[in-house]
Motif scaffolding. Structure first.
Motif, PDB file in Angstrom:
ATOM      1  N   UNK A 249       0.779  -1.173  -0.118  1.00  0.00           N
ATOM      2  CA  UNK A 249       0.036  -0.187   0.086  1.00  0.00           C
ATOM      3  C   UNK A 249       0.986   1.223   0.024  1.00  0.00           C
ATOM      4  N   UNK A 250       2.011   1.383   0.567  1.00  0.00           N
ATOM      5  CA  UNK A 250       2.555   2.538   0.796  1.00  0.00           C
ATOM      6  C   UNK A 250       3.479   2.693  -0.434  1.00  0.00           C
ATOM      7  N   UNK A 251       3.998   1.627  -1.115  1.00  0.00           N
ATOM      8  CA  UNK A 251       4.523   1.750  -2.387  1.00  0.00           C
ATOM      9  C   UNK A 251       3.552   2.296  -3.367  1.00  0.00           C
ATOM     10  N   UNK A 252       2.542   1.874  -3.462  1.00  0.00           N
ATOM     11  CA  UNK A 252       1.425   2.399  -4.345  1.00  0.00           C
ATOM     12  C   UNK A 252       1.248   4.073  -4.160  1.00  0.00           C
ATOM     13  N   UNK A 253       1.426   4.493  -2.929  1.00  0.00           N
ATOM     14  CA  UNK A 253       1.046   5.970  -2.603  1.00  0.00           C
ATOM     15  C   UNK A 253       2.189   6.568  -3.031  1.00  0.00           C
ATOM     16  N   UNK A 254       3.332   6.187  -2.837  1.00  0.00           N
ATOM     17  CA  UNK A 254       4.649   6.563  -3.273  1.00  0.00           C
ATOM     18  C   UNK A 254       4.685   6.941  -4.937  1.00  0.00           C
ATOM     19  N   UNK A 255       4.339   5.609  -5.562  1.00  0.00           N
ATOM     20  CA  UNK A 255       4.441   6.025  -7.148  1.00  0.00           C
ATOM     21  C   UNK A 255       3.270   6.661  -7.626  1.00  0.00           C
ATOM     22  N   UNK A 256       1.867   6.694  -6.975  1.00  0.00           N
ATOM     23  CA  UNK A 256       0.896   7.579  -7.531  1.00  0.00           C
ATOM     24  C   UNK A 256       1.494   8.852  -7.311  1.00  0.00           C
ATOM     25  N   UNK A 257       2.165   9.280  -6.159  1.00  0.00           N
ATOM     26  CA  UNK A 257       2.743  11.013  -5.828  1.00  0.00           C
ATOM     27  C   UNK A 257       3.535  11.187  -7.119  1.00  0.00           C
ATOM     28  N   UNK A 258       4.470  10.021  -7.422  1.00  0.00           N
ATOM     29  CA  UNK A 258       5.510  10.591  -8.532  1.00  0.00           C
ATOM     30  C   UNK A 258       4.636  10.701  -9.951  1.00  0.00           C
ATOM     31  N   UNK A 259       3.836  10.075 -10.222  1.00  0.00           N
ATOM     32  CA  UNK A 259       2.802  10.015 -11.304  1.00  0.00           C
ATOM     33  C   UNK A 259       2.167  11.498 -11.316  1.00  0.00           C
ATOM     34  N   UNK A 260       1.531  11.983 -10.168  1.00  0.00           N
ATOM     35  CA  UNK A 260       0.948  13.320 -10.179  1.00  0.00           C
ATOM     36  C   UNK A 260       1.791  14.343 -10.281  1.00  0.00           C
ATOM     37  N   UNK A 261       2.937  14.178  -9.756  1.00  0.00           N
ATOM     38  CA  UNK A 261       4.007  15.382  -9.908  1.00  0.00           C
ATOM     39  C   UNK A 261       4.511  15.321 -11.082  1.00  0.00           C
ATOM     40  N   UNK A 262       4.788  14.295 -11.863  1.00  0.00           N
ATOM     41  CA  UNK A 262       5.226  14.324 -13.373  1.00  0.00           C
ATOM     42  C   UNK A 262       4.060  14.992 -14.143  1.00  0.00           C
ATOM     43  N   UNK A 263       2.858  14.591 -14.077  1.00  0.00           N
ATOM     44  CA  UNK A 263       1.810  15.209 -14.735  1.00  0.00           C
ATOM     45  C   UNK A 263       1.238  16.689 -14.170  1.00  0.00           C
ATOM     46  N   UNK A 264       1.648  17.229 -13.126  1.00  0.00           N
ATOM     47  CA  UNK A 264       1.664  18.424 -12.784  1.00  0.00           C
ATOM     48  C   UNK A 264       2.878  19.426 -13.711  1.00  0.00           C
ATOM     49  N   UNK A 265       4.006  18.670 -13.694  1.00  0.00           N
ATOM     50  CA  UNK A 265       4.938  19.469 -14.333  1.00  0.00           C
ATOM     51  C   UNK A 265       4.623  19.663 -15.783  1.00  0.00           C
ATOM     52  N   UNK A 266       4.172  18.480 -16.509  1.00  0.00           N
ATOM     53  CA  UNK A 266       4.126  18.533 -18.077  1.00  0.00           C
ATOM     54  C   UNK A 266       2.630  19.748 -18.114  1.00  0.00           C
ATOM     55  N   UNK A 267       1.713  19.544 -17.053  1.00  0.00           N
ATOM     56  CA  UNK A 267       0.613  20.444 -17.424  1.00  0.00           C
ATOM     57  C   UNK A 267       1.032  21.985 -17.339  1.00  0.00           C
ATOM     58  N   UNK A 268       1.767  22.122 -16.220  1.00  0.00           N
ATOM     59  CA  UNK A 268       2.265  23.628 -15.864  1.00  0.00           C
ATOM     60  C   UNK A 268       3.130  24.250 -16.852  1.00  0.00           C
ATOM     61  N   UNK A 269       3.927  23.767 -17.587  1.00  0.00           N
ATOM     62  CA  UNK A 269       4.769  24.047 -18.644  1.00  0.00           C
ATOM     63  C   UNK A 269       3.889  24.222 -19.839  1.00  0.00           C
ATOM     64  N   UNK A 270       3.123  23.305 -20.183  1.00  0.00           N
ATOM     65  CA  UNK A 270       2.389  23.199 -21.458  1.00  0.00           C
ATOM     66  C   UNK A 270       1.353  24.484 -21.328  1.00  0.00           C
ATOM     67  N   UNK A 271       0.989  24.986 -20.138  1.00  0.00           N
ATOM     68  CA  UNK A 271       0.157  26.074 -19.901  1.00  0.00           C
ATOM     69  C   UNK A 271       0.656  27.191 -20.130  1.00  0.00           C
ATOM     70  N   UNK A 272       1.978  27.145 -19.753  1.00  0.00           N
ATOM     71  CA  UNK A 272       2.934  28.478 -20.169  1.00  0.00           C
ATOM     72  C   UNK A 272       3.245  28.725 -21.622  1.00  0.00           C
ATOM     73  N   UNK A 273       2.792  27.606 -22.284  1.00  0.00           N
ATOM     74  CA  UNK A 273       3.268  27.625 -23.890  1.00  0.00           C
ATOM     75  C   UNK A 273       4.638  27.280 -24.089  1.00  0.00           C
ATOM     76  N   UNK A 274       5.176  26.505 -23.065  1.00  0.00           N
ATOM     77  CA  UNK A 274       6.582  26.058 -23.477  1.00  0.00           C
ATOM     78  C   UNK A 274       6.626  24.531 -23.628  1.00  0.00           C
ATOM     79  N   UNK A 275       7.879  24.423 -24.260  1.00  0.00           N
ATOM     80  CA  UNK A 275       7.859  22.673 -24.366  1.00  0.00           C
ATOM     81  C   UNK A 275       7.881  21.762 -23.158  1.00  0.00           C
ATOM     82  N   UNK A 276       7.000  20.974 -23.167  1.00  0.00           N
ATOM     83  CA  UNK A 276       6.795  20.183 -22.151  1.00  0.00           C
ATOM     84  C   UNK A 276       6.964  18.588 -22.473  1.00  0.00           C
ATOM     85  N   UNK A 277       8.444  18.157 -22.570  1.00  0.00           N
ATOM     86  CA  UNK A 277       8.732  16.936 -22.868  1.00  0.00           C
ATOM     87  C   UNK A 277       9.603  16.594 -21.369  1.00  0.00           C
ATOM     88  N   UNK A 278       9.496  15.498 -21.015  1.00  0.00           N
ATOM     89  CA  UNK A 278      10.070  15.208 -19.659  1.00  0.00           C
ATOM     90  C   UNK A 278      10.950  13.906 -20.000  1.00  0.00           C
TER      91      UNK A 278
END
Length: 443
Positions: A249-278
């Motif tokens: 259960x704790x493993x899943x919480x951790x990797x879900x957090x990683x996925x959420x953070x990666x998605x937030x990065x891509x969304x944030x920089x896409x919204x600013x009109x910048x290249x969003x490739x990670x």
């Protein structure tokens, strides 16, 4: 040589250290938005070095601007400020000073230092919106992230900072002992801080601050960074409670957090009109699709699976890294000093042992759309060394089963590797000491 090894040998592309080594990988990447670069251990020089080589090409030739790593957000964000020409650090070494939690060598090592120096050199002549950044995906820094949130709000909105202090005061009774908090909250010995952490995240996500004023008082992207730290606090609070329910259960919480953070990065920089490739750097166990491994048998998912599930075909590429033998930088137990350890030759029946049979020292092997996928289909043993290496219990401690072509889109193999050199050399790490080819002997 077995028939499988013979067929793979003809497909394996030797790595020579030349500029065109990874042309086939860049062809595979195509227009992908996310490239996941793994590692079979957290302490192998070749894995860090080659991930850096690949990442440099992705940045220079394909316009990638996000490097997201298996590290905590506040520590990595300090590096991010430096490579983008911001912050107070005057050198790359200083920018890595935030990485003081065990295991320091994961990010305070020679290979990372060289990459961070290159990233700053690459960024300096570029306009701000085209500069590549360095970000953390992990969630261990609960208290450091609280301090980071408060620091930004103190500059941006003192009233909001006061509200955040009152909410986060819930954690004050544990003297920054996250496991003590998790135990106490999970077993009802003290109130959970879950509600307070969620409330603070929601307030920051709703924050509507004038961009010009925000940039004057806190610098560009600082509100976004505060939001990510608040996300980390919320997810770390859950993680430390679930530690006492079971690893899965704790493993899943951790990797879900990683996925959420990666998605937030891509969304944030896409919204600013910048290249969003990670480009993502993390252990194979996080980046290879868990559904193709024995992790799924335990009910675990991982970042690689979540990225694939949420991507259209061709939008992500995952690359595993393997080795047969050599040395590795690791510890005997959690919190122990880093040592340069001899690594046992890979076990018979493992993917690493099969690759050793090819007699090609270092190679790249495409799996997606390649005949190699058919040759390798089916589960084999695969080695995974984290920050702890226990050669006396090698099979139990460091192997799991995986269907490699379903796990990764490509693989990079180095037959003999060496331990990465830490910036902070503990007594047990000694590059000049003799390491017997037969150590350790016996199972």
């Amino acid at each position: 040589m077995s028939g499988v090894a013979e067929s793979l040998r003809s497909l394996a592309q030797p790595l020579t250290g030349g500029a065109r080594d990874y042309d086939a990988l860049l062809d595979l990447v195509g227009g992908a938005r996310t490239v996941l670069l793994g590692e079979a251990s957290h302490g192998t020089e070749e894995f860090y070095r080659e991930r850096a080589r690949i990442t440099r090409r992705l940045i220079e030739e394909r316009g990638f601007t996000l490097v997201a790593v298996e590290a905590d957000w506040p520590d990595a964000y300090r590096v991010n400020r430096w490579v983008r020409g911001e912050g107070r650090d005057s050198t790359a070494t200083e920018s890595l000073d935030g990485f003081r939690r065990f295991p320091r060598w994961m990010w305070r090592n020679r290979m990372v230092l060289e990459f961070v120096e290159w990233l700053r050199e690459h960024n300096d002549p570029l306009p701000h919106h085209r500069r590549a950044g360095f970000y953390g995906l992990d969630l261990y820094s609960l208290y450091a992230s609280i301090e980071a949130v408060l620091g930004v709000l103190d500059r941006m909105d003192p009233e909001a900072a006061g509200r955040a202090r009152r909410r986060y005061a819930c954690f004050d009774h544990f003297e920054e002992d996250t496991q003590a908090y998790g135990y106490s909250a999970e077993f009802g010995l003290s109130p959970s801080c879950e509600g307070e952490a969620i409330a603070q995240l929601l307030e920051l996500q709703r924050a509507d601050v004038d961009p010009a004023h925000r940039d004057d008082v806190a610098g560009p992207d600082e509100l976004f960074s505060a939001q990510q730290n608040a996300r980390l606090v919320k997810n770390a609070e859950e993680y430390y409670r679930t530690m006492f329910r079971g690893r899965d259960e704790s493993w899943n919480v951790r990797d879900r957090h990683m996925a959420e953070t990666l998605e937030a990065l891509l969304e944030h920089f896409s919204r600013r009109g910048e290249s969003a490739r990670a480009v993502v750097w993390a252990h194979n166990s996080h980046l290879g699709d868990a559904r193709a491994t024995s992790m799924a048998d335990r009910g675990e998912w991982n970042l690689g699976q979540l990225v694939r599930e949420r991507s259209s075909p061709g939008e992500s590429v995952s690359v595993g890294f393997t080795t047969h033998t050599g040395t590795v930088t690791a510890a005997d137990d959690w919190g122990d000093p880093a040592e340069l350890m001899a690594m046992r030759p890979s076990l018979p029946g493992s993917i690493e042992c099969l690759f050793h049979e090819l007699a090609v020292p270092d190679f790249f092997l495409a799996l997606r759309g390649s005949p190699a996928a058919g040759s390798l289909a089916g589960r084999r043993l695969e080695r995974a060394i984290g920050v702890i290496y226990r050669p006396a219990t090698e099979r139990i401690s460091h192997y799991f089963s995986a269907d490699l072509p379903a796990q990764f889109d490509a693989v990079v193999h180095f037959d003999r590797t060496r331990g990465v050199e830490p910036l902070d050399l503990d007594e047990g790490w000694n590059a000049s000491k003799e390491l017997s080819e037969t150590f350790p002997s016996g199972y």
